[in-house]
Design an enzyme around this catalytic site. Sequence first.
Site, PDB file in Angstrom:
ATOM      1  N   SER A  58       0.805  -1.224   0.000  1.00 31.68           N
ATOM      2  CA  SER A  58       0.000   0.000   0.000  1.00 31.68           C
ATOM      3  C   SER A  58       0.839   1.276   0.000  1.00 31.68           C
ATOM      4  O   SER A  58       0.322   2.338  -0.327  1.00 31.68           O
ATOM      5  CB  SER A  58      -0.943   0.013   1.200  1.00 31.68           C
ATOM      6  OG  SER A  58      -0.233   0.165   2.400  1.00 31.68           O
ATOM      7  N   LYS A 113       0.522   4.528   6.816  1.00 29.97           N
ATOM      8  CA  LYS A 113       0.066   5.354   5.704  1.00 29.97           C
ATOM      9  C   LYS A 113       0.732   6.720   5.808  1.00 29.97           C
ATOM     10  O   LYS A 113       1.485   7.001   6.740  1.00 29.97           O
ATOM     11  CB  LYS A 113      -1.460   5.536   5.725  1.00 29.97           C
ATOM     12  CG  LYS A 113      -2.285   4.263   5.802  1.00 29.97           C
ATOM     13  CD  LYS A 113      -2.221   3.424   4.536  1.00 29.97           C
ATOM     14  CE  LYS A 113      -3.036   2.151   4.683  1.00 29.97           C
ATOM     15  NZ  LYS A 113      -2.789   1.194   3.582  1.00 29.97           N
TER      16      LYS A 113
END
EC number: 3.4.21.89
Length: 289
Positions: A58, A113
């Site tokens: 990701s 993230k």
Amino acid sequence: MILLRLVCLIRKDLMAVKIQKTGKQHSREWFEALMIAAVFAAIIRVFILESYRIPTSSMESTLLAGDFLFVNKFVYGAKVPMTDYRLPAVDTVERGDIIVFKFPKDRSLNYIKRCVALPGDTLAIRERQLFVNNAAVPLPEHAQFLNEMVPAGQPDQQIFPRYSDFNKDNYGPLRIPAQGDVLELNRNTIYLYGSLIADEGHRVSVMGERIMIDGVPATSYSVTQNYYFAMGDNRDNSLDSRYWGFLPEKDMIGQALMVYWSWDPHISLLSPIEKIGSIRWNRMALMVH
């Protein structure tokens, strides 16, 4: 002669006792040293620095699956285990920080993230271009898109909030809640704020056109903590805030600091030569940004 032999035997016995006692002392000293080292290691892991492994793609190509990195936990104020108390923060979260946090939908999982919006910011995505407070935000250096762009007006029911016309490439505008914000509650906004209110410890329900909080009709709600919006650099392959919503400040763990080890996670340890051959030497001591 007998007396001399007896003295020698007593001396040997005394030396044996002395040696045995010294051995026990050494063992105890080693044990104490190991215990002290274990305590210091635990303190460092809980409050200062912790290792984290990148499990998915990701964040590619900024971070790769199989990267091992250090996470700075004291910078945002480390959380004291089994309490809601945090140590004083050294710095605040900034836009662009790569952060590690408890996944709000399953806090047994840690996610990594990039923080793209802070409490009180207004975020929007238009044709993949990210805007924060109406200012365009450049794509991170190693970020990427893999799939075709989804046009505006084509809703994705996996996207947060439910029943909106948002998709991963055209999103918002959306204000990120800040502590003290007063949220307007109605049948439309409850999909946006319902999980936030529930996570702050309240029962939320809808009865006809009325919104109920803890069994009492409510038209507004005051937010009790700050929230953030997080996105992966691999924009088309990231389960981030676009899918599950706002990141509570209480779930923040720390800031990604440095890659200290990296290899191909798809190669089994049962193939040691191939595994060693997959080491990514160029990523050793790589500072994360």
